[in-house]
Design an enzyme around this catalytic site. Sequence first.
Site, short mmCIF file in Angstrom:
data_model
loop_
_atom_site.label_atom_id
_atom_site.label_comp_id
_atom_site.label_asym_id
_atom_site.label_seq_id
_atom_site.Cartn_x
_atom_site.Cartn_y
_atom_site.Cartn_z
N GLU A 1 44.26 29.08 -30.83
CA GLU A 1 42.86 28.08 -31.59
C GLU A 1 42.95 28.19 -33.30
OE1 GLU A 1 38.83 29.60 -31.34
OE2 GLU A 1 38.56 27.85 -33.68
N CYS B 1 36.00 28.91 -37.63
CA CYS B 1 36.33 27.60 -37.50
C CYS B 1 35.73 26.27 -36.57
CB CYS B 1 37.33 28.58 -35.83
SG CYS B 1 37.37 30.04 -35.34
N GLY C 1 43.47 31.60 -35.90
CA GLY C 1 44.49 31.51 -36.99
C GLY C 1 44.83 30.67 -37.81
N SER C 2 45.36 30.18 -38.55
CA SER C 2 46.13 29.17 -39.71
C SER C 2 46.79 28.51 -38.45
CB SER C 2 46.52 29.97 -40.45
OG SER C 2 47.81 30.17 -39.88
N GLU D 1 41.92 20.99 -42.60
CA GLU D 1 40.56 22.03 -42.76
C GLU D 1 41.28 22.53 -44.22
OE1 GLU D 1 41.54 25.67 -40.13
OE2 GLU D 1 39.28 25.75 -40.52
N GLY E 1 49.83 29.91 -36.39
CA GLY E 1 49.32 29.96 -35.15
C GLY E 1 51.00 29.14 -34.28
N LYS F 1 47.84 43.13 -31.34
CA LYS F 1 47.80 43.33 -33.23
C LYS F 1 46.89 43.17 -34.21
CE LYS F 1 50.29 41.68 -36.63
NZ LYS F 1 49.20 41.03 -37.99
#
Lengths: 508, 508
Positions: free
Chosen positions: B262, B299, B238-239, B388, B243, B181
């Site tokens: 992740e 990341c 991703g976020s 984060e 996620g 995707k």
Amino acid sequence: MAYRPHGTHLIAGARVDSSARFDSRPVSGPSHGFANGGAREVDAAVRAAEAAFLRYGQTSREQRAAFLEAIADAIEARAEDLTPTVMAETGLPQARVEGERGRTTGQLRMFAGHIRAGRHLDLRVDEALPDRTPPRPELRLCMRPLGPVAVFGASNFPLAFSTAGGDTAAALAAGCPVVVKGHPAHPATGEIVAEAIEAARTACDLPAGTFSLVQSADRAAGEALVTHPLIRAVGFTGSLAGGRALFDLCAQRAEPIPFFGELGSVNPVFVLDEALRTRGASIAREWTASLVMGTGQFCTNPGVLVLREGEAAEAFIAEAARALSQVAPQPMLTAEIAASFRKGAGELESAGGKAVHRGPSCGPREASPVLLRTQGSRFIAEPHLAEEVFGPLGLVVTVASNEEMAQVAQGLAGQLTCTLQLEPGDHAQARALVPVLERKAGRLLVNGYPTGVEVCDAMVHGGPYPASTNFGATSVGSMAIRRFLRPVCYQNMPADLLPEDAGAGAQN
Amino acid sequence: MAYRPHGTHLIAGARVDSSARFDSRPVSGPSHGFANGGAREVDAAVRAAEAAFLRYGQTSREQRAAFLEAIADAIEARAEDLTPTVMAETGLPQARVEGERGRTTGQLRMFAGHIRAGRHLDLRVDEALPDRTPPRPELRLCMRPLGPVAVFGASNFPLAFSTAGGDTAAALAAGCPVVVKGHPAHPATGEIVAEAIEAARTACDLPAGTFSLVQSADRAAGEALVTHPLIRAVGFTGSLAGGRALFDLCAQRAEPIPFFGELGSVNPVFVLDEALRTRGASIAREWTASLVMGTGQFCTNPGVLVLREGEAAEAFIAEAARALSQVAPQPMLTAEIAASFRKGAGELESAGGKAVHRGPSCGPREASPVLLRTQGSRFIAEPHLAEEVFGPLGLVVTVASNEEMAQVAQGLAGQLTCTLQLEPGDHAQARALVPVLERKAGRLLVNGYPTGVEVCDAMVHGGPYPASTNFGATSVGSMAIRRFLRPVCYQNMPADLLPEDAGAGAQN
């Protein structure tokens, strides 16, 4: 003199009681009262496990191997208490109980050897490349223990999948403290085994919280255990409904944790044409023997058998029925399991399984073997026919063609095992089935029966859902330790700061 | 001549359009229209992947290695289109884009070498013991591919974590067809890379459904992908919010599948006393350089730094502020990410982070560096300070004592990395911190910075939640392939029915 249980939990080295109690319900002999733990006892055990981890997680492989061996020795030392207690609580015969004890101590010793050899560490070292642009620092990967692990005792293996069973052995080998939620069908058995672990723990001078057993007959204790923030992973063997509920709780946590659940499987057997023609009668006898072993209460019980319709199939079914007609009613592990068996057998009949053999009527905690048959088209159209009925029940599926056999295979849910019975003339058909079946199961067998799971390096006891909740894992064999380890990379770490296992002393 | 995208999906070898469209929003240059895929396109791609699996999952390791190398070659052949397109879509500078292309092709070639050597197979053989009672059949364990895998492109690594990034490379190496995707922030980049994969696929004569790219700017496409019954696993970077939503969908499926996500990490750096005293100023400069690299959009960006309060800490903070004052505003990957950065920085200030440095005001798709400070007691009490903020933001935490530093470490959520800056006099303190920090992160670094993740055997890019959703896995390095493999045991299987990798020809 029969063993008289204390009826307490073992929490961080202490016998702890609860105000709530439950009574054991053995197949034979007197009932005993046991502490019925809940969230409070679980919390005490898990906090003690977390406190123990700082030291237990840093023990050497040799210390843990000696501990595992000491547990095995201590279990053997309790054999006189253990055998009659297990027999009374579960109704399993003496030979099975003694065999299962041997498997349990064998597992503990296998993990001792496995970690001594350092084979679980998966140590990987990328050496420093100081002259590269940019320079590369040294990188070391080593598998490390997770922290406190929850283990659920299983009703059908009071020793090998319970208090000191494979999950506990693997977690302790990895360096993880364990909190066991004992199965209420065998609390006295659990108590004796917990005392053996405790004797080994004190002899090996390990922290008190390294192992705890919380006795409970309530679902709330298990829920409290898997949702406790300090628990890092769960090992479970049991029913699909119960296991899925706990899996969901683990996934819904603020911090999700892995739930290694082994749930349900019908372990289909595919009898190919030449094998049917040349060995049909003996396969029928061997299969039914596997089916009724231990009153059919094995996760790997081969509940479904698929073959091509025709004369040979009819002879096969007649021989299977004849063999089952010689099997007397046998006790089941609990009254609930016996009731579930009767209900499940009835549901399969309603879904289109035609009774070929029904054993004599029996007591409420017993089961008589049941043999059903159906056609491949019906089996494919009716998913309920493929649902596990825990106990001595076999469903023969007759298919019209090799293509329909492939469709049956293709339509299967996840399984612990799939079995092929074949002869040389069947290899062409088998070659078409193997790629389909290997996606469906953790273990493929040829010309054998899935009951009797070998504890070894190459064993996989797991498989796609619902056989297990993690198709990447096994709960039997040395690879089972991987569930309780995680990889950690150490970058440019001075030797004196590395964990012993990640350092130069580690074997690879 | 700038690359003009076709704006289609690539589904099983064909350029496919959708009636819905979305426009790309590059940092520079013209916008282009792209097909906006949904459940229909996802279903077509996944069905093609499933159809491809029967052949692709049975390819030899050599065939797949050659395919991975052909993809790397094909990506290099498209460098002239790729570099300006990535730069226009992401605002990343040329050197970074070319470096990331090298990392991407390097990953593909690393996995080629890894599977050629058979190191992923984990082959285990327990030989038959025909004379044992009971006899033991031969048992072989081999890791096998799962089936179709879903991969989500990541905004911050348009090449190395996207269409042909580490997840795709690992899954293809394992033998799993991939449906990507694409990330809507770089659809033209994704299209070029998909065409490179497609060129390699046809050159290697592999099934059409082996790889598909579905372009979409809608959440619905991703949801359709992870809930598709034929998808067996998901790779995601991703976020945390996005996620977790996808993780929950995977866990709630009738048949749950692993979601390897992740998500978020602040990658704390602990500067110990002797290191602070002897190298404080240079650590301040190195840390801030790591912090602003790529506009802080890594990341592994080290967003939190912990040191002992005092004169040396004040000098450190002053030097860090000085270094950051020389950093100009830089573009961010998307306008949404830039807006989130500003919002997140404001929230940290509201939570008690005091601004030490704020860069000049800048455009709506840019970011200027921000340096905040707080005290250890406040950091421990206020969990929002540990969240984060994706971008060039650093928070310095001054602690009153070594004990408070240990408490800060103990209170951390899961991280991709934790870093220690230390000198020989600091080892005693480090020895107390390492056992705490190794439970918090997938990678521990000494005297380095976490940005710049080495692609090698020993790398772990993962960690406890929320750094990743599976602390047992890594998304970078050769061990990443393990996410897309499952163990299968073959019991008593004739050699001609074994998969090639499980047979005698397999290297171990």
